[in-house]
Structure formats: structure tokens, C-alpha cells
Scaffold this active site. Structure first.
Site, PDB file in Angstrom:
ATOM      1  N   SER A 583       0.842  -1.193   0.000  1.00 17.11           N
ATOM      2  CA  SER A 583       0.000   0.000   0.000  1.00 17.11           C
ATOM      3  C   SER A 583       0.871   1.235   0.000  1.00 17.11           C
ATOM      4  O   SER A 583       2.016   1.220   0.485  1.00 17.11           O
ATOM      5  CB  SER A 583      -0.911   0.020   1.236  1.00 17.11           C
ATOM      6  OG  SER A 583      -1.576   1.264   1.360  1.00 17.11           O
ATOM      7  N   TYR A 596      -2.592  -0.199  10.816  1.00 13.70           N
ATOM      8  CA  TYR A 596      -2.604  -0.566   9.398  1.00 13.70           C
ATOM      9  C   TYR A 596      -1.347  -0.061   8.689  1.00 13.70           C
ATOM     10  O   TYR A 596      -0.674  -0.806   7.973  1.00 13.70           O
ATOM     11  CB  TYR A 596      -3.853   0.017   8.730  1.00 13.70           C
ATOM     12  CG  TYR A 596      -3.963  -0.299   7.254  1.00 13.70           C
ATOM     13  CD1 TYR A 596      -4.351  -1.551   6.810  1.00 13.70           C
ATOM     14  CD2 TYR A 596      -3.664   0.675   6.301  1.00 13.70           C
ATOM     15  CE1 TYR A 596      -4.451  -1.843   5.453  1.00 13.70           C
ATOM     16  CE2 TYR A 596      -3.752   0.408   4.941  1.00 13.70           C
ATOM     17  CZ  TYR A 596      -4.146  -0.859   4.522  1.00 13.70           C
ATOM     18  OH  TYR A 596      -4.239  -1.140   3.185  1.00 13.70           O
TER      19      TYR A 596
END
Length: 706
Positions: A583, A596
Site C-alpha cells: 500500500s 494498518y
């Protein structure tokens, strides 16, 4: 038309009188109907095997006059799935006139080009080599099949005598000859010499039957095959135990599967020494009876008799010299034991080629075995794709059936090596191979994509399947997985994928999925760690449970799946790819994202560490960094979207536009964009690239690698 009352035991009678009545008057439609029925029963003919024809009057487009036309299955087709566009249509009178220019058997290959001068329908499929075999027989409908029961008699040492006695002279016999123009002439001569026969057996090859209508031909075909099969059944066991009796016992089924899954990647590596191959495994009872028998050592090296069997299974199988209980954990020792066995097979194949080749023979093809027999465990087959590997297994089971029948009534005979070579390296067969489409970029490769029942994972799996790969789709959501499996089956068919439930935090479950991949395809070449979830909360609202689940799925999951994938790839010894879908958040700091974002950073660095370690194995490890891929993503359902919207002070509905506007390209990122980036890494042009990262985020300057 009177429908038969005959009861069939060894073949399937599938004729539907009502369906056939709807096709009445259209002989071509009835031909296709009959062909599909015959092709639906693998006891009659296997995938791609055999051909059928009909002759009927049609209007000549040039003269407007009625003329006789033959429709026959074209080159490379399959009876079970045959459609009108799979037929070749030829003027019968022109085809018969070719007899006048035929120069003899040594020139018969040149006749194939002349078939094109007989074409009636310009949209015809290319006529096959069997075209004159149908054309020279005067019947309206003709079937040429490769039924195991008939070939068992055709391949028996006393086949001609058995045929005469079994059918009382009503079935003719022609000794083995390669298909072609001359064999067509021999069929007609056999009929002229025996005008009352209802069919002809071709030695070592197959069966021709016929009728004046589609139904008469269908029924005649079934009756002849039924008679052959019943004769074999009546004689099984009279000469003693089948295949000389059992030499050893099979392992229990569960143990066979475990051992086959452990061994398959090792075998795949050996078989892929020239071209990457896809595998198939079966422990069918017919296979086990043969490979566990005393006669295996005598019969297996003989090879097959029917050319259709031989072309798909090679000159002979490799019989492994391994105990059923062979240790599968010491991979170097296992490879050391197997390596000389494969080398011996390759040398045997090279000697076969050198001994039998002609001055104009094509270059030697891949010398690795197609069929590998492991006594006590089962049969492996390897080929360019899953369908071809599976069909090779089906054809070798046909060959086993033939050997069993021939041995029961006489003794089995195979094609002489020179005849087998002349079929395998036939220039017409080579031309057919050259006409086949070039392999796609991922042909021969197997990809496991985690979380592939939806979103980015499904897009990646579809992209890889589109490019020729076999894929293992999986998800921890069974309902979502079932929906994806239906979609993949409809789009790609059964030979391109398998679907497995997978929790990436469960090491035992991961092993089961890799074992399923090994049994289905022989191993794995590409591992894509895509499964994920997201939790967006301020640090004071984050719980230990939130932290643990993110690190378990994203970091531990990537570690476990990669570790098991590397074990498979090392067994294969042919390199591979690990792609980690990380990501933008692995590089960029943002609010309400402690767990996260840090887990993504851990994934990113774990990728670098794996790349540094796995280079000597030719296993490349690379990263794709998406950002804000909302379409079809479970991550964006519910709380995560709400959390991100809250962090940015906007509504959930405004998120897609918000993410697009903050990029340099002002673009919304789709799952397909990530799939394309993954293909960039594995498609063949980046084979010397590892430890790299590719951002697919529309351009987020903060994520630039500095």
C-alpha cells in the site's frame, strides 16, 4: 425410424427420438447431434479423438445444380463439443476424382493439399487426414471411433482371427497403416471384397462403422462396440489374474494424496527442464491395478497402439523406481534418486529419435516424459496446459484398458517404434503444431493469489488466467468464494482454476491449499499476497485485538503464505515470483492509521528481506503499492470507509473523488490497474528484477521513493 429395444451394458444409449425428430431433414444437424452423443461417452472415444461424417445433396453455389457434399469433422476438433463450424464440407465428386492424380503411397502426403480444391463451403474447417477414409465409403453416415473395447481386439496379436470369429465375417479387418489417402482406398477395397460387412476394424487403430441414416449409423456403432466389450468381459480372468496379478498394494487413499502432493512439484521441476509444464494427478482404480501389477515392467515400455493415444502420451511412460513409502522430506536426496531416472528417459527418447529419424524429420521435441507412473500411488501427467495434461491421463487410461483387454483374449501388441516415430514426427502433424496459437505470456505457469474471490485479488487472478496461467483462487469467505468459482468456471472452464477456502493466518490450512495446487497443477510458480483488511481509528481508540488481527493477516499471513510457496518453488527448482500487494500507506504517514500503516510498512520491508534471501533460488520478490482501490473491495465496506472519511473530514460518498483529486493524474484507481502492474512483474520482461516496488496510486508525491 424404429427405436431399438436393445439393452446396452458397456456403452451409453443417448439417442432422444423427440430431439432427433426436431432435426429431421437436416442431415448436417443430425450429424452434429450424433457426434455429440458419441463424444459424450469416453468409452467410445476420447477428447479430440475420432471423426464422423455425412453425405447429402446440396445446391452448388456456382451452378445452382444439386450436388453431393460430404460434411466431416475437421482437423483438430472434438466430437463431444462439435458444432457446425467444426466441420469440413467437400464436393464428393471432386474428392473421388483425386484417385486419378494419386501417385502412390510414397506421395500420399501431397494429397492433403489437394483436399482444399474439393472444398464446398469456403468457411470450412481444414479437412483432416481422415477425410478420404470417409469419402471413399459410399454410405450416407460414417463413424470412425477409438473405443477401448475395439482397439483391445485391434491391438491383440490374434486380432484379425478374433474379429472374424466374433462377428462371423460381418466386420472387416485392415492391418495397421498410417491414416491417409491409401488407407481410404483400402477401406473401399475391403468393402468391395466384403459387401455385406457392417464395419471395419483397423489394426492397432480403431473402428469404422456406418449406416444409411444418422440413427442407423449410431445404433450400428453402439452394437459393434457393445459386442466387443462383452467379449472382453467374458474372457477377463480366463487366462489368469489381470496383468499377472498384483506385485504390491496401494497405499491408503489419503496417504496417496499426501505423497503425490509432496512429489508433484519435484516431478514438475524435472519435466520443466525445457519448457514449463502443468501437471495432473490421478489414482483411478484402473491406473492402480496396472501400476501395481507384475506385468507393468513388461507392458509399460511397449507404449500404446492407437495413434491418438500415442500422440498424447509419448512413446512410453516413465515408471518411477521409488518405494511407495519413499521419504519425501529430504528433497536433495529425493532429487538425487530421481535425477538419473529422468536422464535415462531423456537418453532413451534421444536414441529413439536418432534411430528412427528421416532426413526431413523435424527437430527433436522435448525429451521429458508426459506420463509418469508411481507404483502404489498413482499416475502423473505433464503437458503445456492443464487440459492437455488431463487429456493425456485420460488417453493413458484408455491405453491401460486396451492392454487389459488384449491380454485377456490374446497378447498385447504396440506400434513398432518406427511406425510410432512416423506418426509423432509426421510432417503433416508438425504442420498442425506450427499452426497452433503461440503460447501466452503465462502459459505453463501456476499462480496462487490470496483473497482472490473479489476486489484486487480477483482482478489479478483473472488477468493471469487471461494470460495463460492456471490460478488458485481462495478466500476465507466461503459464500464469496463460491460466487467467484461460478464466475471463473463460466469464463474459463474447469481446467484453468481451482477454488479453495483459505485463512492466511492458519499454517495448516495454507499447506492444504498448496497440496491442492500440487495435485491439480503440479505446483506453484507465482504467489501473490493480496489478502487483507483495514482498520482506521485514532490511536486511543485502537484495541489490542485490532492490532493483532491486522498484523496476523497482513504480516504473519504474508510470511506464512510466502514460506509455504518458497518450499514448493524450491522443490521445483525452476525459480518463481512472489508479489506482495502492500500500500501507499507503507511509505506515507497519515492520521488514524497506526496499526494498518505500520503493518503495511512491515510487509514492505519483509518483501525486501525475502528478495535478498531468495535470489540464489531465482525467486523474485517484488511489491505493488495500490492506493484507494474502492471497487469491489471488502476493505471499503463499513467501518474502514467511515474511519477514513472521518479522518479527512468528508463523507463516505465523497471518498472516491477525494482520493482521485489528491493524485497527480487525478485518476480513480481500479482493481484492473493493480492486476496490470502485477503482470508487468511476471509477464517475462522483468525476469531480472527483484526487490522492487511499483506504485499504482495515480501519483501521490508523498509516496515517491526517496
Amino acid at each position: 425410424m424404429s427405436v431399438t429395444t436393445t439393452k446396452f451394458k458397456h456403452v451409453s444409449y443417448l439417442w432422444d427420438e423427440k430431439k432427433a425428430a426436431e432435426l429431421a431433414g437436416d442431415e448436417v444437424a443430425l450429424l452434429i447431434y450424433r457426434s455429440n452423443l458419441l463424444g459424450a461417452d469416453l468409452r467410445l472415444t476420447n477428447y479430440g479423438g475420432g471423426n464422423t461424417s455425412c453425405k447429402a445433396m446440396a445446391k452448388d453455389p456456382l451452378t445452382g445444380q444439386e450436388t453431393k457434399v460430404m460434411w466431416v469433422k475437421g482437423s483438430g476438433g472434438d466430437l463431444g463439443t462439435l458444432k457446425r463450424n467444426g466441420l469440413a464440407a467437400l464436393y464428393v465428386d471432386r474428392l473421388l476424382s483425386l484417385k486419378k492424380v494419386y501417385r502412390g503411397i510414397q506421395y500420399e502426403d501431397e494429397m492433403v493439399e489437394l483436399f482444399n480444391h474439393c472444398i464446398y463451403d469456403l468457411n470450412s474447417k481444414a479437412p483432416s487426414i481422415d477425410t478420404p477414409l470417409h469419402g471413399f465409403l459410399p454410405f450416407a453416415h460414417v463413424d470412425h471411433l477409438h473405443p477401448d473395447a475395439a482397439i483391445a481386439i485391434a491391438a491383440a496379436k490374434d486380432g484379425k482371427k478374433i474379429t472374424q470369429e466374433l462377428f462371423g465375417g460381418k466386420i472387416g479387418w485392415i492391418a495397421w497403416q498410417r491414416p491417409g489417402f491409401d488407407l481410404g482406398l483400402q477401406l473401399r477395397q475391403c468393402l468391395d471384397d466384403n459387401p455385406d460387412i457392417r464395419g471395419i476394424i483397423l489394426g492397432s487403430h480403431g473402428l469404422f462403422t456406418w449406416g444409411d441414416t444418422a440413427y442407423e449409423s449410431y445404433l450400428n456403432t453402439l452394437e459393434v462396440i457393445e459386442r466387443c466389450a462383452q467379449y472382453l468381459e467374458d474372457n477377463i480372468g480366463k487366462k489368469g489374474a489381470t496383468f499377472g496379478g498384483a506385485r504390491l498394494k496401494s497405499l491408503p487413499k489419503d496417504e496417496r494424496k499426501v505423497r503425490a502432493a509432496a512429489l508433484a512439484p519435484v516431478l514438475r521441476g524435472f519435466c520443466s527442464s525445457k519448457t514449463k509444464m502443468i501437471g495432473h494427478f490421478t489414482d483411478d482404480d484402473r491406473v492402480l491395478e496396472f501400476i501395481n501389477s507384475n506385468d507393468l515392467a513388461r507392458l509399460a515400455p511397449m507404449g500404446t497402439s492407437c495413434p491418438d493415444h500415442f500422440l498424447r502420451t509419448k512413446i512410453s511412460p516413465l515408471v518411477l523406481d521409488l518405494a511407495p513409502t519413499q521419504d519425501m522430506t529430504d528433497i536433495p536426496a529425493l532429487k538425487e534418486k530421481l535425477s538419473p531416472q529422468f536422464e535415462s528417459y531423456r537418453q532413451m527418447y534421444a536414441n529413439y529419435y536418432d534411430t528412427c529419424k528421416h532426413p526431413n524429420s523435424p527437430a527433436m521435441r522435448d525429451p521429458n516424459p508426459v506420463v509418469i507412473l508411481y507404483p502404489g500411488v498413482g499416475m502423473f501427467t505433464f503437458s503445456k496446459d492443464k487440459q492437455t495434461a488431463r487429456v493425456a491421463a485420460e488417453f493413458y487410461i484408455n491405453a491401460i484398458n486396451v492392454m487389459k483387454g488384449a491380454e485377456a483374449v490374446s497378447s498385447y501388441t504396440s506400434l513398432p517404434r518406427q511406425e510410432a516415430f512416423n506418426i509423432e514426427y509426421w510432417l503433416l502433424e508438425e504442420a498442425k503444431l506450427q499452426r497452433m496459437p503461440k503460447p501466452k505470456a503465462l502459459s505453463g505457469r501456476v499462480a496462487l493469489v490470496t483473497g482472490s474471490a473479489g476486489g484486487i485479488g480477483k482482478a489479478i487472478a483473472k488477468k493471469f488466467a487471461d494470460e495463460g496461467a492456471c490460478v488458485i483462487i481462495n478466500d476465507n469467505d466461503e459464500q464469496r468464494l463460491e460466487s467467484a468459482k461460478k464466475e471463473f468456471h463460466q469464463q474459463y472452464g474447469k481446467d484453468v482454476f481451482i477454488g479453495e477456502v483459505l485463512d492466511v493466518t492458519n499454517a495448516e490450512g495454507i499447506l492444504k491449499v498448496y497440496n491442492a495446487a500440487a495435485l491439480a497443477f503440479g505446483g506453484v510458480d507465482i504467489v501473490v499476497n493480496c489478502a487483507g483488511l483495514s482498520i482506521s481509528k485514532p490511536i486511543l481508540d485502537h484495541t489490542e485485538k485490532d492490532w493483532d488481527v491486522l498484523y496476523d493477516v497482513l504480516v504473519k499471513g504474508q510470511f506464512l503464505v510466502t514460506r509455504a510457496g518458497v518450499e514448493t518453488m524450491r522443490k521445483q527448482g525452476i525459480g518463481g515470483d512472489v508479489l506482495n500487494i502492500v500500500s501507499k500507506n507503507g511509505l506515507v504517514s497519515g492520521p488514524n492509521n497506526a496499526a494498518y500503516g505500520s503493518a503495511k510498512a512491515a510487509q514492505l520491508h519483509l518483501s525486501r528481506l525475502n528478495a535478498a534471501e531468495l535470489g540464489p533460488d531465482k525467486i523474485r520478490v517484488n511489491v505493488v503499492n495500490p492506493d484507494a482501490v474502492i471497487s469491489d473491495s471488502k476493505i471499503w465496506e463499513g467501518a474502514w470507509a467511515e474511519g477514513r472519511a472521518k479522518a479527512y473530514g468528508i463523507t463516505v460518498a465523497e471518498l472516491p473523488a477525494y482520493y482521485a483529486k489528491r493524485t497527480l493524474l487525478n485518476e480513480i484507481i481500479l482493481p484492473e490497474d493493480i492486476a496490470n502492474a502485477c503482470f508487468v512483474f511476471v509477464g517475462g520482461l522483468m525476469n531480472k528484477s527483484t526487490g522492487n516496488m511499483l506504485n499504482v496510486d495515480g501519483g501521490v508525491a508523498m509516496a515517491f521513493v526517496r
